[in-house]
Write an enzyme that holds these catalytic residues in place. Structure first.
Site, PDB file in Angstrom:
ATOM      1  N   ASP A  63       9.124   2.844   0.292  1.00 51.60           N
ATOM      2  CA  ASP A  63       8.274   3.769   0.634  1.00 51.60           C
ATOM      3  C   ASP A  63       8.145   2.875   2.070  1.00 51.60           C
ATOM      4  OD1 ASP A  63       5.722   4.854   2.242  1.00 51.60           O
ATOM      5  OD2 ASP A  63       4.187   3.892   0.346  1.00 51.60           O
ATOM      6  N   TYR A  69       0.615  -1.528   0.009  1.00 51.74           N
ATOM      7  CA  TYR A  69       0.166   0.236  -0.479  1.00 51.74           C
ATOM      8  C   TYR A  69       1.060   1.089   0.003  1.00 51.74           C
ATOM      9  CZ  TYR A  69      -3.521   3.303   1.427  1.00 51.74           C
ATOM     10  OH  TYR A  69      -4.391   4.780   1.590  1.00 51.74           O
ATOM     11  N   LYS A  99       3.365   8.848   9.104  1.00 52.62           N
ATOM     12  CA  LYS A  99       3.761   7.966   9.823  1.00 52.62           C
ATOM     13  C   LYS A  99       4.715   8.901  11.401  1.00 52.62           C
ATOM     14  CE  LYS A  99       0.467   4.719   8.274  1.00 52.62           C
ATOM     15  NZ  LYS A  99       1.274   4.318   7.117  1.00 52.62           N
TER      16      LYS A  99
HETATM   17  C1  PLP Z   1       0.184   4.505   5.620  1.00 54.24           C
HETATM   18  C2  PLP Z   1       0.931   4.232   4.298  1.00 54.24           C
HETATM   19  C3  PLP Z   1       0.726   5.648   3.190  1.00 54.24           C
HETATM   20  C4  PLP Z   1       0.041   6.454   3.177  1.00 54.24           C
HETATM   21  O1  PLP Z   1       0.152   7.382   4.570  1.00 54.24           O
HETATM   22  P1  PLP Z   1      -0.854   8.061   4.576  1.00 54.24           P
HETATM   23  O2  PLP Z   1      -0.225   9.312   5.683  1.00 54.24           O
HETATM   24  O3  PLP Z   1      -2.374   7.539   5.010  1.00 54.24           O
HETATM   25  O4  PLP Z   1      -1.425   8.904   3.296  1.00 54.24           O
HETATM   26  C5  PLP Z   1       1.715   4.981   2.453  1.00 54.24           C
HETATM   27  N1  PLP Z   1       2.810   3.730   1.993  1.00 54.24           N
HETATM   28  C6  PLP Z   1       2.787   3.103   3.313  1.00 54.24           C
HETATM   29  C7  PLP Z   1       3.863   2.196   3.273  1.00 54.24           C
HETATM   30  C8  PLP Z   1       2.136   3.325   4.164  1.00 54.24           C
HETATM   31  O5  PLP Z   1       2.010   2.418   5.482  1.00 54.24           O
END
Ligand code: PLP
Length: 442
Positions: free
Chosen positions: A236, A141, A264
């Site tokens: 990511d 994701y 995060k």
């Molecule tokens: C949570 C998440 C996102 C998206 O971040 P948001 O602040 O919710 O937009 C992108 N990449 C990873 C790996 C994530 O866990």
């Protein structure tokens, strides 16, 4: 007003009663507790119930809720003004800190979410390489931007298909889907799309399909494939950043990425994201270069204050990572023991402070493996844990986040609750005395 009543009201005015789908408990059934307060690893809901929190706002709160040093910095920043939309010192300090602790990073751009960070890094990769296609991994994701809301169709190794209504085929057609932990699937895409792939985007530890660590050689292999084909490697690190350690996955696995994205933890509980890389790449970003990207509230001083305070605390106590890992391993072992005791087939994956129990007998090394988990069993386990005051992510495909604020007794309490949960799964009586130690407030 209690959670149930609040949820009924919420459903009238918010789609599904929530502002982010997973919170609605659709994957596990039942109604979500509305939380009112958090301190350390504890949260309280609108019914006055107390829980040990293993979500931590989905990762950001690696030091727990309401850390006094973080709150102090936030209050100070707040009193200086909530937002200026002009340069401020705190965003310079944040960028300097990221440059200091993250390998290979010379420059940083702050944004407001992980979604925005990945979306912008992808644009930068396309702009810098002059190529349009991307490779992502099925089950990873990367936020909800159009190019990332793409899944594998029915065929393996295909062009992606929209994973959401409203994502156009046009937006999806440049996103190619590979299989996590399968280098051959990536090599095949490079061969089928010569000179067209701008970047490979990967969660270095897949933490949105539960927790699937990279197989030996997988990340170095991605590095080699990208180098061979002139593509950029984007880590990511929205979950792994500052969680595997201060240097994130690059330092943890000794593999260099070209661009890294954060979210995060970087915001300390405030809405923050960032993307970063070496100077010649970041110089492509406006106003220095042709890749446009902007944000009214980007680098917001209050948000920077929270993120800075939290990362500095981590920097001052690097041993915190070993402590988190030890507690996470104890939890993983506890879950395995409970499962073994009641004969429930279980695999527990763990990487650093990320843990995930899968209700299957076979090892989980891929998204396909993860999908074999028995979701009915997960639901039963989830509700049994919640009823005993253990607050977990309401989906099989999310991580259990162990944090610095969890004390050994909190891990023991979770294991004791798990004993009862697995007993319930096996239709047996819990044999553990400690199984009754779920923590309920008055
Ligand atoms: C949570 C998440 C996102 C998206 O971040 P948001 O602040 O919710 O937009 C992108 N990449 C990873 C790996 C994530 O866990």
């Amino acid at each position: 007003m209690g959670s149930l009543e609040l949820f009924e009201r919420a459903k009238q005015v918010l789609p599904g009663g929530v502002n982010s789908p997973v919170r609605a408990f659709r994957a596990v059934g039942g109604n979500p507790p509305f939380l009112t307060r958090g301190e350390g690893c504890r949260v309280w809901d609108a019914d006055g119930r107390e829980y040990i929190d293993f979500v931590g706002s989905w990762g950001p709160l690696i030091l727990g809720h309401s850390h006094p040093a973080v709150l102090e910095e936030v209050e100070r920043a707040m009193r200086d003004g909530l937002s200026f939309g002009a340069p401020t010192e705190r965003e310079v300090k944040m960028a300097e800190l990221l440059v200091e602790v993250v390998p290979g990073v010379d420059m940083v751009r702050m944004v407001n979410s992980g979604t925005e960070a990945v979306m912008s890094a992808v644009r930068l990769a396309r702009g810098a390489t002059g190529r349009e296609k991307l490779v992502k991994f099925d089950g990873c994701y990367h936020g909800h931007s159009d190019a990332m809301l793409v899944g594998a169709g029915s065929g393996a190794l295909t062009q992606g298909v929209p994973d959401s209504a409203g994502v156009t085929r046009g937006a999806a057609q440049d996103t190619l889907l590979a299989k996590f932990n399968d280098l051959n699937s990536v090599a095949a895409l490079f061969e089928a799309n010569p000179g067209q792939i701008a970047a490979v985007v990967v969660e270095p530890v897949a933490a949105n399909m539960g927790v699937v660590p990279p197989a030996e050689g997988f990340l170095p292999g991605l590095r080699q494939l990208c180098d061979r084909h002139g593509a950029l490697l984007i880590f990511d690190e929205v979950i792994t950043g500052f969680r595997l350690g201060l240097g994130g996955a690059q330092a943890y696995f000794h593999v260099k990425a070209d661009l890294v994205t954060f979210g995060k933890i970087v915001g300390g509980g405030m809405p923050v994201g960032a993307y970063a890389g070496r100077r010649e790449l970041m110089r492509q970003v406006a106003p220095l270069g042709p890749v446009y990207q902007a944000g009214t509230l980007s680098g917001n001083p209050v948000a920077m204050a929270a993120g800075l305070a939290q990362i500095r605390l981590l920097q001052e106590r690097p041993e915190v990572y070993g402590e988190i890992e030890t507690k996470a391993e104890r939890l993983a072992q506890g879950l395995r023991q409970c499962a073994g005791k009641y004969g429930v087939p279980l695999q527990v994956n763990r990487c650093a402070g990320l843990v995930c129990p899968y209700f299957t007998a076979a090892p989980v090394r891929s998204f396909d493996d993860a999908k074999r988990s028995d979701l009915d069993r997960f639901r039963t386990y989830f509700h049994a844990m919640l009823a005993r005051g253990i607050y977990l992510a309401p989906s099989q495909f999310e991580a259990v986040f162990v944090n610095a604020s969890h004390a050994d007794e909190d891990i023991e309490a979770a294991c004791a609750a798990a004993d009862a949960a697995f007993a319930a799964l096996a239709g047996a009586e819990s044999g553990s005395e400690g199984a009754k130690c779920g923590s309920f407030g008055s």
